[in-house]
Design a protein around this motif. Structure first.
Motif: not given
Length: 124
Positions: A12-18, A85-99
């Protein structure tokens, strides 16, 4: 390096995730790491990044003060703590790496390796 993102879910909005990004077939300490997100119908956008030792972090303006990127090189993992968290944070989240460091670290094109993405849904 192979990256595996996890930790997404419905909150829900206002909540947290890690979110977690676990590395295999390589050591995450060798990489500058970033988190990106992509909402339906939108381009992938920068969220946060962290240098190899964790000494410097970078955020997009809309998440400053709410999100925290961190890394535990001993566990070969990078995290994204997301609070208020806000509704506008809704998305697929990706991690990425570069050297190497790039002044354009906010651009997806600068990253060599990507995780598969984890869905974050924030309800009102």
């Amino acid at each position: 390096v192979q990256l595996q993102a996890s930790g997404g879910g419905l909150v829900q909005a206002g909540g947290s995730l890690r979110l977690s990004c676990a590395a295999s077939e390589g050591t995450v300490s060798s990489y500058f790491m970033g988190w990106f997100r992509q909402a339906p119908g939108k381009e992938r956008e920068f969220v946060a990044a962290i240098t190899w030792s964790g000494g410097s972090t970078y955020y997009r303006d809309s998440v400053k003060g709410r999100f925290t990127i961190s890394r535990d090189n001993a566990k070969n993992t990078v995290y994204l703590q997301m609070n208020t968290l806000k509704t506008e944070d809704t998305a697929v989240y990706f991690c990425a790496a570069r050297r190497l460091y790039s002044t354009r670290f906010y651009s997806p094109s600068q990253y060599d390796q990507w995780g598969q993405g984890t869905l974050v849904t924030v309800s009102s």
